[in-house]
Design an enzyme around this catalytic site. Structure first.
Site, PDB file in Angstrom:
ATOM      1  N   ASP A 166       6.500  26.579  66.168  1.00 60.90           N
ATOM      2  CA  ASP A 166       6.387  25.323  65.711  1.00 60.90           C
ATOM      3  C   ASP A 166       5.140  24.954  64.943  1.00 60.90           C
ATOM      4  OD1 ASP A 166       8.892  24.868  66.511  1.00 60.90           O
ATOM      5  OD2 ASP A 166       8.415  23.524  68.153  1.00 60.90           O
ATOM      6  N   ASP A 217      11.543  31.165  52.571  1.00 60.51           N
ATOM      7  CA  ASP A 217      11.731  31.294  53.890  1.00 60.51           C
ATOM      8  C   ASP A 217      10.681  32.390  54.424  1.00 60.51           C
ATOM      9  OD1 ASP A 217      14.579  31.707  55.727  1.00 60.51           O
ATOM     10  OD2 ASP A 217      13.232  33.581  55.877  1.00 60.51           O
ATOM     11  N   HIS A 254       7.894  29.768  70.997  1.00 63.36           N
ATOM     12  CA  HIS A 254       8.374  28.655  70.321  1.00 63.36           C
ATOM     13  C   HIS A 254       7.452  27.652  69.830  1.00 63.36           C
ATOM     14  CE1 HIS A 254      12.437  30.050  69.655  1.00 63.36           C
ATOM     15  NE2 HIS A 254      12.245  30.687  70.840  1.00 63.36           N
ATOM     16  N   GLU A 284      13.429  28.229  59.378  1.00 66.07           N
ATOM     17  CA  GLU A 284      12.003  28.741  58.781  1.00 66.07           C
ATOM     18  C   GLU A 284      12.360  28.472  57.354  1.00 66.07           C
ATOM     19  OE1 GLU A 284      14.064  30.403  60.415  1.00 66.07           O
ATOM     20  OE2 GLU A 284      13.983  32.427  59.760  1.00 66.07           O
ATOM     21  N   ASN A 332       8.588  34.103  66.636  1.00 66.06           N
ATOM     22  CA  ASN A 332       8.811  33.517  67.681  1.00 66.06           C
ATOM     23  C   ASN A 332       8.951  34.276  69.007  1.00 66.06           C
ATOM     24  OD1 ASN A 332       9.072  30.506  67.015  1.00 66.06           O
ATOM     25  ND2 ASN A 332      11.115  30.944  65.821  1.00 66.06           N
TER      26      ASN A 332
END
Ligand SMILES: [Mg+2]
Length: 310
Positions: A195, A178, A191, A222, A186
């Site tokens: 990505d 993770d 965002h 994530e 973010n």
């Protein structure tokens, strides 16, 4: 779309005990498809379960044992071949014959003597459908953002590998990962950048495992997961550490991370021996890796924690 599908070079298997019938069908179809031939049911089953299975089978009914009905029954009973469409090609043209063929799972029925244009059209329609179904199946197992296998693909694979490990008496390891403080990433960078970060980490960790059977997947948000068949606890621990180090070495700035100035990964790893851990199941392996991941987060992140052995 159509050109793309043809470019895939679909394969049609022709099965008939009369070589002249095979020749006539091959002549009709070989301009559009790769052709395989079998003059008996046993050979047809061998090809269908082999390394290069066909996308469609044109199957004669009246043959020495096993006849076309029996071949179709066996194809539909085998998970490896049940999705290959079968068209019966036969001189039998009673309603009962047709019903029996369709009952056995055939998608269509062509009577001899066949009409070339109709046969060609029916074959093309069923091939198109098969290739589209295959493409959808592949898409449904892939994560659109990273291109990695998705959770569904990994869960399927985990079940398969669990059973294989049970049969072979080999260990099975699972690594849960993770990205640390990803919500803050973010919030800080947006965002789109988030990505981009997921893609960079995905590419880096996907390149870590070296064995052919290893799988790295995006498990959600994530979170990533790696399945390592035939890998014992020390081996899995080493791979897990490489996932962590590889991500840290990317050096992706993360100003609001409370762990480090760059993007880091917390990692939990668990190993089970399905053949001897009779009480364990794939879910318990996942839960153990998940609990280890939680401990890695609690322990300060950017670290690997191993689950206790059972
Ligand atoms: Mg025949």
């Amino acid at each position: 779309m159509r050109d793309e599908l043809i470019a895939h070079e679909a394969t049609v298997l022709l099965v008939d005990d009369e070589p002249t019938n095979i020749q006539a069908l091959a002549h009709l179809l070989r301009g559009d498809y790769h052709i395989q031939v079998a003059t008996g049911g046993a050979k047809a089953l061998e090809i269908a379960t082999g390394d290069t299975p066909p996308d469609l089978i044109l199957l004669d009914i009246v043959m020495p044992e096993p006849d076309g009905y029996e071949v179709c029954r066996q194809l539909k009973a085998d998970p490896r071949t049940q999705d290959i469409p079968v068209i019966f090609v036969t001189g039998r043209n009673t309603t009962e014959d047709e019903e029996r063929g369709l009952d056995l799972g055939a998608v269509d029925y062509i009577t001899k003597p066949f009409t070339p244009t109709i046969t060609r059209t029916r074959v093309r329609n069923h091939i198109d459908l098969k290739l589209k179904t295959d493409a959808l199946e592949r898409l449904s197992l892939r994560d659109g953002l990273t291109g990695l296998p998705n959770r569904r693909a990994l869960d399927q694979r985990l079940t398969e590998e669990w059973h294989r490990a049970q049969r072979d008496g080999t260990p099975l390891s699972l690594v849960m990962m993770d990205i640390d403080h990803f919500k803050a990433y973010n919030d800080d960078y947006g965002h789109g950048a988030g990505d981009g970060c997921l893609r960079r980490v995905a590419r880096a960790i996907a390149a870590v495992p070296t064995r052919k059977a290893d799988r790295v997947a995006r498990y959600g948000g994530e979170e990533f997961i790696a399945l390592l068949p035939g890998t014992d606890a020390p081996g899995a621990r080493a791979v897990a550490e490489r996932f962590r180090a590889t991500t840290a070495e990317l050096g992706l700035s993360h100003a609001r991370s409370l762990t480090s100035a760059t993007v880091t990964l917390s990692v939990g790893v668990a190993t089970r021996a399905p053949a001897s851990d009779r009480a364990a199941d794939p879910g318990s392996l996942r839960d153990a890796a998940d609990a280890a991941l939680y401990a890695a987060k609690e322990g300060g992140r950017n670290r690997v924690v191993e689950a206790d052995p059972i």
